[in-house]
Design a protein around this motif. Structure first.
Motif, PDB file in Angstrom:
ATOM      1  N   LEU A  95     -10.879 -10.682 -11.567  1.00 49.09           N
ATOM      2  CA  LEU A  95      -9.494 -10.204 -11.536  1.00 49.09           C
ATOM      3  C   LEU A  95      -9.399  -8.774 -12.052  1.00 49.09           C
ATOM      4  CD1 LEU A  95      -7.548 -13.388 -12.715  1.00 49.09           C
ATOM      5  CD2 LEU A  95      -7.780 -12.500 -10.392  1.00 49.09           C
ATOM      6  N   HIS A  96     -10.149  -8.474 -13.086  1.00 44.49           N
ATOM      7  CA  HIS A  96     -10.199  -7.093 -13.582  1.00 44.49           C
ATOM      8  C   HIS A  96     -10.770  -6.165 -12.511  1.00 44.49           C
ATOM      9  CE1 HIS A  96      -8.861  -7.501 -17.715  1.00 44.49           C
ATOM     10  NE2 HIS A  96      -9.667  -8.546 -17.906  1.00 44.49           N
ATOM     11  N   GLN A  97     -11.824  -6.639 -11.853  1.00 39.10           N
ATOM     12  CA  GLN A  97     -12.509  -5.793 -10.868  1.00 39.10           C
ATOM     13  C   GLN A  97     -11.627  -5.451  -9.671  1.00 39.10           C
ATOM     14  OE1 GLN A  97     -15.970  -8.230 -10.123  1.00 39.10           O
ATOM     15  NE2 GLN A  97     -17.195  -7.231 -11.713  1.00 39.10           N
ATOM     16  N   ILE A  98     -10.756  -6.381  -9.252  1.00 39.11           N
ATOM     17  CA  ILE A  98      -9.938  -6.098  -8.069  1.00 39.11           C
ATOM     18  C   ILE A  98      -8.659  -5.346  -8.415  1.00 39.11           C
ATOM     19  CG2 ILE A  98     -10.864  -8.131  -6.879  1.00 39.11           C
ATOM     20  CD1 ILE A  98      -8.095  -9.451  -7.265  1.00 39.11           C
ATOM     21  N   GLY A  99      -8.400  -5.143  -9.703  1.00 44.70           N
ATOM     22  CA  GLY A  99      -7.256  -4.326 -10.091  1.00 44.70           C
ATOM     23  C   GLY A  99      -6.021  -5.085 -10.535  1.00 44.70           C
ATOM     24  N   MET A 129      -4.102 -16.219 -16.418  1.00 44.27           N
ATOM     25  CA  MET A 129      -2.923 -15.640 -15.781  1.00 44.27           C
ATOM     26  C   MET A 129      -3.147 -14.152 -15.541  1.00 44.27           C
ATOM     27  SD  MET A 129       0.328 -17.434 -17.725  1.00 44.27           S
ATOM     28  CE  MET A 129       0.461 -19.229 -17.812  1.00 44.27           C
ATOM     29  N   ALA A 130      -2.480 -13.625 -14.511  1.00 46.60           N
ATOM     30  CA  ALA A 130      -2.557 -12.199 -14.204  1.00 46.60           C
ATOM     31  C   ALA A 130      -1.347 -11.822 -13.365  1.00 46.60           C
ATOM     32  CB  ALA A 130      -3.848 -11.868 -13.463  1.00 46.60           C
ATOM     33  N   ILE A 131      -1.096 -10.518 -13.239  1.00 43.27           N
ATOM     34  CA  ILE A 131       0.035 -10.040 -12.465  1.00 43.27           C
ATOM     35  C   ILE A 131      -0.382  -8.900 -11.550  1.00 43.27           C
ATOM     36  CG2 ILE A 131       0.740  -8.446 -14.302  1.00 43.27           C
ATOM     37  CD1 ILE A 131       3.648  -8.867 -13.416  1.00 43.27           C
ATOM     38  N   GLU A 178      -8.752 -18.027  -2.034  1.00 45.10           N
ATOM     39  CA  GLU A 178      -7.671 -17.513  -1.183  1.00 45.10           C
ATOM     40  C   GLU A 178      -6.696 -16.653  -1.976  1.00 45.10           C
ATOM     41  OE1 GLU A 178      -8.121 -21.528   1.533  1.00 45.10           O
ATOM     42  OE2 GLU A 178      -6.399 -21.304   0.198  1.00 45.10           O
ATOM     43  N   ILE A 179      -6.319 -17.111  -3.149  1.00 46.50           N
ATOM     44  CA  ILE A 179      -5.376 -16.343  -3.968  1.00 46.50           C
ATOM     45  C   ILE A 179      -5.975 -15.002  -4.379  1.00 46.50           C
ATOM     46  CG2 ILE A 179      -4.190 -16.269  -6.195  1.00 46.50           C
ATOM     47  CD1 ILE A 179      -3.789 -19.317  -5.933  1.00 46.50           C
ATOM     48  N   ILE A 180      -7.215 -15.028  -4.858  1.00 51.04           N
ATOM     49  CA  ILE A 180      -7.841 -13.783  -5.298  1.00 51.04           C
ATOM     50  C   ILE A 180      -8.047 -12.830  -4.128  1.00 51.04           C
ATOM     51  CG2 ILE A 180      -9.954 -12.789  -6.293  1.00 51.04           C
ATOM     52  CD1 ILE A 180     -10.122 -15.221  -8.109  1.00 51.04           C
TER      53      ILE A 180
END
Length: 409
Positions: free
Chosen positions: A42-46, A59-61, A148-150
């Protein structure tokens, strides 16, 4: 989209089977292995505000890229796989350009995925099918949803011309044992509504599910030499068998469909001195659900009257039918339906014969319909998922984000 398949294959290689007898959250340490990988990705994709708590809830936004206020929506999937079948050493097979014939999953064990038995396979002729090797489950439930979500979030990051509001995502442990939402912080998540990506075949869109409970019957017996047992022995195994004989023989999973409920005995063990039965109770209709629980109590009372105070019945409610929480905000279902139709997908709106995190989350203040992740034959060695269904799920997520920003004023 090219990362979707390798991403999914990496996820299923990690054993995340949950344990219904564990007292910890997550119920198994292995779930942390996938959780840590997801956080890094998640960090890597921004993604922004990436967090993981002490129970492995992630969790992430993805922040809004428009200058008007629109609802914050979310997408949720679970990390664990079912305890019903082993998820250790998953070795997925990728079948390209499926020819519509039998797929030999494991030649040595003579395990075959056949369209003669699993007719749904035929609708994926010419597509890429990911299967097991016949010795484990696959884990498309729900690692397909995670992938799929990522992938959808990565697509939105890389295509800023697609306008959207704040998008929240979350990944939970222990959904398969009914505890995925127990420690979910709805307030922290901060979405007005969300979608679980946890359905089966392409097109599924669900906003109602079973009412669910578990039951455990413990029977204490008395062992006496069988030659001198008259009026003295209390055979716990025999009483367990008698208990089960009172259950309706046609109201079991293998003989019910649609809106029909059931009793499902999934564990039984015993000896003369002690026997235990574990089962689950499922019904979409609330009154029928309560009647099922009452039947178990009536059987227990009847046998106690016959044999004495040797039987204990424990019933635990697990989750409720989320329909009553979704219907007042039905536009959230209609947005998902429109997203599918705009992509040439025919929505299949039907009740879930099971549950999702969304059923509990809906009663916690986060209305949460369920959308297809693409897989079939969950919880066993015949599980498979078409790559094209996963790709369509990614685009449904993207389209929902877009439609929410466009339509909601």
């Amino acid at each position: 989209m090219e990362k979707l398949l390798p991403r999914f294959l990496e996820y299923v290689a990690i054993d995340t089977q949950s344990d219904p007898y564990s007292k910890t959250t997550p119920s198994t340490k292995n779930q942390w292995d996938l959780a840590k990988k997801i956080v890094l990705e998640l960090h890597q994709i921004g993604m922004q505000e990436v967090s993981i708590d002490e129970h492995a809830y992630i969790m992430a936004i993805l922040p809004s890229n428009i200058d008007k206020k629109v609802p914050t929506i979310g997408f949720i999937s679970h990390m664990d796989t079912s305890p019903d079948f082993t998820g250790k050493n998953v070795k997925p097979q990728v079948i390209k350009d499926y020819d519509g014939k039998d797929i030999v999953l494991n030649k040595r064990k003579k395990v075959v995925l056949s369209p003669d038995y699993f007719e749904d396979l035929l609708q994926y002729k010419g597509q890429t099918i990911i299967t097991t090797d016949g010795t484990t489950l696959l884990g498309a439930d729900d690692k397909a949803g995670i992938a799929e979500i990522i992938t959808a979030m990565e697509y939105l990051v890389n295509n800023p011309e697609i306008k959207h509001g704040d998008i929240r995502i979350a990944f939970t442990p222990d959904e398969e044992i009914g505890e995925g939402a127990h420690k979910f912080d709805v307030k922290k998540f901060g979405a007005q509504w969300a979608y679980t990506m946890d359905g089966s075949q392409i097109g599924e869109l669900e906003f109602e599910n079973f009412n669910a409970a578990s039951a455990k019957i413990t029977i204490e017996g008395k062992s006496v030499h069988p030659g001198y047992a008259k009026d003295k022995m209390i055979n716990a195994i025999g009483i367990a068998n008698e208990f089960l004989s009172f259950l309706p023989v046609t109201e079991i999973p293998e003989k019910t469909t649609g809106m029909e409920g059931f009793f499902h005995v999934h564990h039984i063990k015993g000896e003369i001195e002690k026997a235990e039965i574990e089962l689950i109770i499922r019904d979409h209709d609330k009154e029928h659900f309560e009647a099922r629980k009452e039947l178990l109590q009536d059987i227990s009372d009847k046998l106690q009257k016959k044999y004495g105070d040797f039987i204990q019945l424990e019933i635990k409610d697990q989750y409720k039918n989320m329909r009553e929480k979704i219907e007042p905000v039905f536009h959230i279902v209609e947005i998902a339906q429109e997203a599918m139709e705009s992509l040439g997908i025919e929505p299949i709106i039907k009740p879930i014969r099971g549950g999702t995190d969304g059923s509990q989350l809906s009663f916690m203040g986060l209305p949460c319909p369920n959308i297809f992740a693409g897989g079939h034959n969950f919880h066993g060695k015949y599980e498979y998922v078409p790559l094209e269904s996963m790709e369509k799920a990614v685009m449904v997520i993207v389209k929902i984000c877009e439609l929410t920003a466009i339509q909601i004023k």
